[in-house]
Design a protein around this motif. Sequence first.
Motif, PDB file in Angstrom:
ATOM      1  N   PRO A   1      18.783 -26.421 -61.143  1.00 23.67           N
ATOM      2  CA  PRO A   1      19.243 -27.510 -60.710  1.00 23.67           C
ATOM      3  C   PRO A   1      20.819 -27.995 -61.389  1.00 23.67           C
ATOM      4  N   GLY A   2      21.342 -27.387 -62.548  1.00 21.92           N
ATOM      5  CA  GLY A   2      22.678 -27.715 -62.855  1.00 21.92           C
ATOM      6  C   GLY A   2      23.712 -26.731 -62.256  1.00 21.92           C
ATOM      7  N   LEU A   3      23.444 -26.008 -61.226  1.00 24.89           N
ATOM      8  CA  LEU A   3      24.403 -25.181 -60.721  1.00 24.89           C
ATOM      9  C   LEU A   3      25.016 -25.748 -59.321  1.00 24.89           C
ATOM     10  N   SER A   4      25.930 -26.096 -59.116  1.00 24.39           N
ATOM     11  CA  SER A   4      26.635 -26.330 -57.899  1.00 24.39           C
ATOM     12  C   SER A   4      28.168 -25.873 -57.807  1.00 24.39           C
ATOM     13  N   ILE A   5      28.237 -24.824 -56.943  1.00 23.27           N
ATOM     14  CA  ILE A   5      29.652 -24.020 -56.964  1.00 23.27           C
ATOM     15  C   ILE A   5      30.304 -24.798 -55.708  1.00 23.27           C
ATOM     16  N   ILE A   6      31.587 -25.039 -55.918  1.00 27.71           N
ATOM     17  CA  ILE A   6      32.407 -25.557 -54.767  1.00 27.71           C
ATOM     18  C   ILE A   6      33.215 -24.386 -54.215  1.00 27.71           C
ATOM     19  N   TRP A   7      33.107 -23.957 -53.080  1.00 22.53           N
ATOM     20  CA  TRP A   7      34.078 -22.977 -52.480  1.00 22.53           C
ATOM     21  C   TRP A   7      35.306 -23.482 -51.779  1.00 22.53           C
ATOM     22  N   ILE A   8      36.283 -23.148 -52.095  1.00 22.67           N
ATOM     23  CA  ILE A   8      37.338 -23.479 -51.342  1.00 22.67           C
ATOM     24  C   ILE A   8      38.226 -22.386 -50.649  1.00 22.67           C
TER      25      ILE A   8
ATOM     26  N   LEU B   1      34.202 -26.800 -49.495  1.00 23.55           N
ATOM     27  CA  LEU B   1      34.947 -28.097 -49.501  1.00 23.55           C
ATOM     28  C   LEU B   1      35.457 -28.352 -47.905  1.00 23.55           C
ATOM     29  N   ARG B   2      35.346 -29.650 -47.465  1.00 30.76           N
ATOM     30  CA  ARG B   2      35.539 -29.874 -46.108  1.00 30.76           C
ATOM     31  C   ARG B   2      36.391 -30.993 -46.216  1.00 30.76           C
ATOM     32  N   ALA B   3      37.394 -31.187 -45.152  1.00 32.15           N
ATOM     33  CA  ALA B   3      38.362 -32.218 -45.353  1.00 32.15           C
ATOM     34  C   ALA B   3      37.670 -33.502 -44.869  1.00 32.15           C
ATOM     35  N   GLU B   4      36.415 -33.363 -44.175  1.00 30.03           N
ATOM     36  CA  GLU B   4      35.801 -34.799 -43.902  1.00 30.03           C
ATOM     37  C   GLU B   4      35.058 -35.477 -44.963  1.00 30.03           C
TER      38      GLU B   4
END
Lengths: 405, 405
Positions: free
Chosen positions: B302-309, B255-258
């Motif tokens: 295709p169904g996998l997208s993890i958001i690292w914070i 996750l990026r602020a921009e």
Amino acid sequence: MRSLWLLLIPCLSLSLAPFVQTEKGLEFPRYDGNDRVIDINDKNYKKAMKKYSILCLLYHKPIPDGKELQKQHQMTEMVLELAAQVMEEKEIGFGMVDSHEDVKVAKKLGLVEEGSVYVFKGDRVIEFDGLLSADTLVEFLLDLLEEPVEVIGNTLELRAFDRMEEDIRLIGYFKNDESEYYHEFKEAAEQFQPYIRFFATFEKSVAKELTLKMNEVDFYEPFMEEPVTVPDRPNSEEEIVAFVTEHRRPTLRKLRAEDMFETWEDDLEGIHVVAFAEEEDPDGYEFLELLKEVARDNTHHPGLSIIWIDPDDFPLLIPYWEKTFHVDLFKPQIGVVNVTDADSIWLEIDEQDLPTAQELEDWIEDVLSGKVNTEDDDDDNDDDDEDDDDKDDKNPINRFCFSRI
Amino acid sequence: MRSLWLLLIPCLSLSLAPFVQTEKGLEFPRYDGNDRVIDINDKNYKKAMKKYSILCLLYHKPIPDGKELQKQHQMTEMVLELAAQVMEEKEIGFGMVDSHEDVKVAKKLGLVEEGSVYVFKGDRVIEFDGLLSADTLVEFLLDLLEEPVEVIGNTLELRAFDRMEEDIRLIGYFKNDESEYYHEFKEAAEQFQPYIRFFATFEKSVAKELTLKMNEVDFYEPFMEEPVTVPDRPNSEEEIVAFVTEHRRPTLRKLRAEDMFETWEDDLEGIHVVAFAEEEDPDGYEFLELLKEVARDNTHHPGLSIIWIDPDDFPLLIPYWEKTFHVDLFKPQIGVVNVTDADSIWLEIDEQDLPTAQELEDWIEDVLSGKVNTEDDDDDNDDDDEDDDDKDDKNPINRFCFSRI
């Protein structure tokens, strides 16, 4: 738009209608208008100390007569109020101490530098002399809530430690967390938290990789490949504290928001050798590697302390720096800055053909010998004006980061 | 303190007396009170387009009747005003477009999402759907001013490229900067600047290390070890754009602020798999390495997208997240978040004994199959309230980052 400003502030306790989002989970806190920051005085300071596990006191000059200056002062209060709101559940309190009205309290508490935030945690006082923005202050305080010593349990975690070359850090090898020497190490760590990071391991395999003997403590200067071992193991708290204090100022250090002003004040005879390099940029990275090499070769030179600034960390300062220093920050730069007037002189750098380590070293030698100095050029006066905290309205600048209230 | 707010804003054009520093060189810009943001309408938008090399237009809902909402709207204007002041010398203009009053202009300019900033550069329109703070916006714009393609001149610079595993990036090997294929590559790069980074090399030695053939372009998904080669070299602009568009959503992204809101809106069937890990923390680093391993093993899903914070990037959100998600962010966490109500469920993690890659993979499988879902727990209602953009004053939250105006 100016006329609208007067209406502006009360909105802080309301939601931003134009930007209501359908998704949830990323909502930023906004000031709810409740007053949490304590106006500290002789009568209430003891109670405040008792009430909070951590108390943050902004030591400030008396609120001036000028209406505008008063308002600016209130901007600062607002930063503290937002931080206080966000940190409320962590039992962290905030207050303000007036350097004239509250001389007695200030003296009792040992507050010295106006503009600094003094953080009281247990029997410790930590000075925060960084960017006065809510997020920088909150991050600083959250770091203070962590354990003073982080334990490295395996060689994978050790890689995290290896990657922190920007930070001053210590690591010790102890029998277990009951070890008296670990206890001394922990006590020392608390003296420097969160500015200097302390790590420990109880694992033989990790110690082996670090070539650490039992009860041995290694000190890592930023960007240096080899650590220095604290002599005469096992070490007492006092020995470790004394060693860190003596070795604290590195040859090369990165400017960090949390102690940027403290770093800037720590000049050598009124000047700083400043290097701008964007680590994410190939040229910047290459230049930085050069700089590290030079720092490693000259780490025993007491008169050398280079400040590396990654422009990416301070986007709002980039146009100001480019104007003040007459440099293009899209490419690497190294120069000498006179901190009394921000007068500066910069090494000519060809982006396609960066200087060699030797050329960089020679230039730094010339700086240290005074052969290169900021007085060599003399058409900077107009820029100097812009650096003064006077009423120059063309390019108003401020130590306080309004952009990140 | 509330009563003081009304006095507050005009101070923005004045210096912060309590914090005048003797040292110079680190002064942050503050709003000088001059009005630079243009109220865009049918009559003036063409002139504005001509006047600036880059024009940034905030597309916003009509200014509401409620006084407070109006004030909140003005806070946003202030962010733009400060950005406009800082970027003035770079010939970057700022304006606001009302989604009701200026329907025609909005339609002509193709403005769609209220709350987004649309950046017009040459014949390109770039949507900024990130954190509306002056520093995030200014950093974004400075990135837009850089060359769309960065050239890697030697193997040391290549190391800078290797370190950018968080970013989607492409690199191509071309004869020289006159090559027509390099030109096509550059044209494609402009379509994605500054979100996706494009690099090129003209050096055989660099190409060899990357195992790149002449006129070949490799696409690097974040955190993946091996790149994917864009097929059928040499590639046209259209081919590269199509390929990037197709492969754009990574298995694991930071996750990026921009572009945080854009990322958050890109959910999969209303949920996000979210991982919190502090890269600077040994446990966090170890967990992140695990996560990368899992992502690499499942990158074709295709169904996998993890958001690292990384919580360090969003200090002000930490207490809010901890409260909303009932998690302790001092240690690594992975869970499923329902973006419609921020309801969530989290994997039990023992800090001393992190899950194995296999355990993590099994859990993710259960998430994707629906076996693990946010409806399994049902005592979250009180928290959900806090997530709503309603008049809950106990925990006011906001998409707009007041903390970083």
